[in-house]
Write a protein that holds these residues in place. Sequence first.
Motif, PDB file in Angstrom:
ATOM      1  N   ILE A  88       0.872  -1.180   0.000  1.00 17.66           N
ATOM      2  CA  ILE A  88       0.000   0.000   0.000  1.00 17.66           C
ATOM      3  C   ILE A  88       0.906   1.224   0.000  1.00 17.66           C
ATOM      4  CG2 ILE A  88      -1.809   1.241   1.241  1.00 17.66           C
ATOM      5  CD1 ILE A  88      -2.665  -1.532   0.175  1.00 17.66           C
ATOM      6  N   LYS A  89       0.587   2.193  -0.854  1.00 18.53           N
ATOM      7  CA  LYS A  89       1.353   3.438  -0.905  1.00 18.53           C
ATOM      8  C   LYS A  89       0.656   4.486  -0.042  1.00 18.53           C
ATOM      9  CE  LYS A  89       3.270   2.752  -5.455  1.00 18.53           C
ATOM     10  NZ  LYS A  89       3.134   3.028  -6.866  1.00 18.53           N
ATOM     11  N   PHE A  90       1.456   5.159   0.749  1.00 19.19           N
ATOM     12  CA  PHE A  90       0.972   6.270   1.569  1.00 19.19           C
ATOM     13  C   PHE A  90       1.660   7.530   1.058  1.00 19.19           C
ATOM     14  CE2 PHE A  90       0.630   2.479   4.165  1.00 19.19           C
ATOM     15  CZ  PHE A  90      -0.648   2.592   4.672  1.00 19.19           C
ATOM     16  N   LYS A  91       0.871   8.551   0.749  1.00 21.81           N
ATOM     17  CA  LYS A  91       1.427   9.789   0.193  1.00 21.81           C
ATOM     18  C   LYS A  91       0.987  10.980   1.031  1.00 21.81           C
ATOM     19  CE  LYS A  91       1.225   8.140  -4.587  1.00 21.81           C
ATOM     20  NZ  LYS A  91       0.676   8.397  -5.923  1.00 21.81           N
ATOM     21  N   VAL A  92       1.892  11.956   1.144  1.00 22.05           N
ATOM     22  CA  VAL A  92       1.598  13.234   1.787  1.00 22.05           C
ATOM     23  C   VAL A  92       2.230  14.314   0.930  1.00 22.05           C
ATOM     24  CG1 VAL A  92       1.887  14.674   3.832  1.00 22.05           C
ATOM     25  CG2 VAL A  92       1.647  12.208   4.092  1.00 22.05           C
ATOM     26  N   ALA A  93       1.465  15.358   0.616  1.00 19.92           N
ATOM     27  CA  ALA A  93       1.989  16.478  -0.167  1.00 19.92           C
ATOM     28  C   ALA A  93       1.604  17.790   0.520  1.00 19.92           C
ATOM     29  CB  ALA A  93       1.435  16.456  -1.585  1.00 19.92           C
ATOM     30  N   SER A  94       2.597  18.674   0.642  1.00 14.67           N
ATOM     31  CA  SER A  94       2.376  19.985   1.248  1.00 14.67           C
ATOM     32  C   SER A  94       3.493  20.916   0.805  1.00 14.67           C
ATOM     33  CB  SER A  94       2.384  19.857   2.775  1.00 14.67           C
ATOM     34  OG  SER A  94       2.298  21.120   3.378  1.00 14.67           O
ATOM     35  N   ASP A  95       3.137  22.149   0.521  1.00 16.29           N
ATOM     36  CA  ASP A  95       4.111  23.187   0.202  1.00 16.29           C
ATOM     37  C   ASP A  95       5.034  22.779  -0.955  1.00 16.29           C
ATOM     38  OD1 ASP A  95       5.200  25.719   0.548  1.00 16.29           O
ATOM     39  OD2 ASP A  95       6.701  25.025   1.989  1.00 16.29           O
TER      40      ASP A  95
ATOM     41  N   GLN B 119       6.378   9.860  -0.117  1.00 15.78           N
ATOM     42  CA  GLN B 119       5.658   8.618  -0.379  1.00 15.78           C
ATOM     43  C   GLN B 119       6.407   7.461   0.258  1.00 15.78           C
ATOM     44  OE1 GLN B 119       4.204   7.776  -4.419  1.00 15.78           O
ATOM     45  NE2 GLN B 119       5.159   5.768  -4.240  1.00 15.78           N
ATOM     46  N   ARG B 120       5.659   6.540   0.797  1.00 23.99           N
ATOM     47  CA  ARG B 120       6.233   5.312   1.339  1.00 23.99           C
ATOM     48  C   ARG B 120       5.289   4.168   1.008  1.00 23.99           C
ATOM     49  NH1 ARG B 120       3.929   3.537   6.025  1.00 23.99           N
ATOM     50  NH2 ARG B 120       5.751   2.310   6.590  1.00 23.99           N
ATOM     51  N   SER B 121       5.819   2.965   0.953  1.00 24.64           N
ATOM     52  CA  SER B 121       5.023   1.773   0.669  1.00 24.64           C
ATOM     53  C   SER B 121       5.242   0.744   1.764  1.00 24.64           C
ATOM     54  CB  SER B 121       5.432   1.150  -0.669  1.00 24.64           C
ATOM     55  OG  SER B 121       5.174   2.032  -1.717  1.00 24.64           O
ATOM     56  N   GLU B 122       4.185  -0.008   2.049  1.00 23.39           N
ATOM     57  CA  GLU B 122       4.304  -1.038   3.077  1.00 23.39           C
ATOM     58  C   GLU B 122       3.252  -2.114   2.829  1.00 23.39           C
ATOM     59  OE1 GLU B 122       4.222  -1.520   7.946  1.00 23.39           O
ATOM     60  OE2 GLU B 122       3.921   0.452   7.085  1.00 23.39           O
ATOM     61  N   LYS B 123       3.668  -3.366   2.933  1.00 19.99           N
ATOM     62  CA  LYS B 123       2.713  -4.474   2.933  1.00 19.99           C
ATOM     63  C   LYS B 123       2.113  -4.531   4.336  1.00 19.99           C
ATOM     64  CE  LYS B 123       4.890  -7.214  -0.644  1.00 19.99           C
ATOM     65  NZ  LYS B 123       5.571  -8.462  -0.988  1.00 19.99           N
TER      66      LYS B 123
END
Length: 194
Positions: A120-127, A132-136
């Motif tokens: 699963i990819k987790f994304k955060v965007a700001s400024d 992005q990071r991925s983890e099973k």
Amino acid sequence: MSKVQQYTGSHYSALPVETHYSVRKEGKVDTLFISAEALNIVWGNDKRYWQWRPLHEKQGFKLEVAGAELQQVNWIQVNGRLDCSKISNFFSSTRSKTRYEILWVMKFNADAFGWQTAPIKFKVASDGKQEQRSEKLETYRKKSNQWHEIKGGDFTINNANARKGLVHFGMYETESDWWKGSMVLAGVKIRPKV
């Protein structure tokens, strides 16, 4: 669940964060909890894929929370956004910049499936910056029926310019055809990193 449901076809559109959040102190740190109802969920209005149910465990927050229970999907897309000024209003800081972390609050039912194969990819965007990071999530699935806080990423807010900008965050897996299901999403936590 809220009396007002957001219907946009098969997809669920977020309710206002202002009516679906709570703040509490965890240890020495204030923590903002945002209910799953304030997140956008692809296929979230299609009961074949997601179902909404009240959560009796309030995670210690003074908030009636409806959880999004994943029945089954092969592509998962959940995202949210928050105005930087709201984040700075929730937390007081004397620093010029504050680093925050996002944690996804979820649990896996005993019959959860499909979390061992596709990360699963987790994304955060700001400024203008994106992380992005991925983890099973299989290790969390093995500890079924207990709440987990899964790291979604970090972001920084320049407190002098906190009136501008948005923080976007999401959880995705759109590259495999592997079906996954039987997970309950309560929401996300945001807190300053210490």
